[in-house]
Each structure stands twice: as structure tokens, then as C-alpha cells.
Design an enzyme around this catalytic site. Sequence first.
Site, PDB file in Angstrom:
ATOM      1  N   GLY A 107     -39.674  12.885  16.648  1.00  0.00           N
ATOM      2  CA  GLY A 107     -38.718  11.868  17.078  1.00  0.00           C
ATOM      3  C   GLY A 107     -37.419  11.847  16.320  1.00  0.00           C
ATOM      4  N   GLU A 108     -37.484  11.746  15.016  1.00  0.00           N
ATOM      5  CA  GLU A 108     -36.274  11.641  14.196  1.00  0.00           C
ATOM      6  C   GLU A 108     -36.125  12.818  13.239  1.00  0.00           C
ATOM      7  OE1 GLU A 108     -36.819   7.912  12.215  1.00  0.00           O
ATOM      8  OE2 GLU A 108     -36.122   6.763  13.918  1.00  0.00           O
ATOM      9  N   GLU A 109     -36.890  13.858  13.442  1.00  0.00           N
ATOM     10  CA  GLU A 109     -36.856  14.997  12.532  1.00  0.00           C
ATOM     11  C   GLU A 109     -36.251  16.217  13.208  1.00  0.00           C
ATOM     12  OE1 GLU A 109     -40.883  15.496  11.231  1.00  0.00           O
ATOM     13  OE2 GLU A 109     -40.766  13.793   9.877  1.00  0.00           O
TER      14      GLU A 109
END
Length: 107
Positions: A13-15
Site C-alpha cells: 500500500g504505502e511501500e
Amino acid sequence: MFDESAFVARYGGEEFGILLPRANQYEAIKMAEAIRQQVQQRAIIHQASDVFKCVTISVGIMTVVPSEHIQLISIVHGADQALYEAKRTGRNRISAYSHHKEADSNV
């Protein structure tokens, strides 16, 4: 900033992952720090954060000397460990892990 051999991809998701096949650990850290500083300098407001008022990034770096004995999953795992070390020790920072045939070391 990146040479033509670099590969950037979203990982989760945020990586994000950045593969730098021609970079050593020093070069990877230097590049990560430049990216970290650029994000910080943009001062993008992060209203949902209790940690920082603005968006920051934490970076986990894994370096290896290519070998047929190194499995891809161990590279991903090392980078993930380094990322969570950066988050655990205060966020908005870089942590590096290096896997060499002779020894393991944390930076």
C-alpha cells in the site's frame, strides 16, 4: 538521479521498492537520503499523522553481492527488516542492512 538500470515499483500500500543493480551500499544510502530530503522539503501536510505534521519517508536498504546462493525472498526480507528498523527508531530516516558471504552487519 537514477541510472538506466534502476527499477522502481510499488510494493504494498504505502511501500515502494527501488532496485539499483549497479549501486553499492554507500551509493544507495546517498540516493535514499536525497529522496528523503526532497520529500521533507516539499512540506506536504499530513493531517492524519500524530508523528509528523508533514509527509516523511522511512527507507530500508538491503545490499547484496550477487550470488546464486542468495534467494530473492531473503533480499526482500532484509530490506523489510531495515525499513522497520528505520520506523522503530524514529521514522523519517534510513536504515541499511548488508548481506555478504563473510558476515552480516547492520548500519
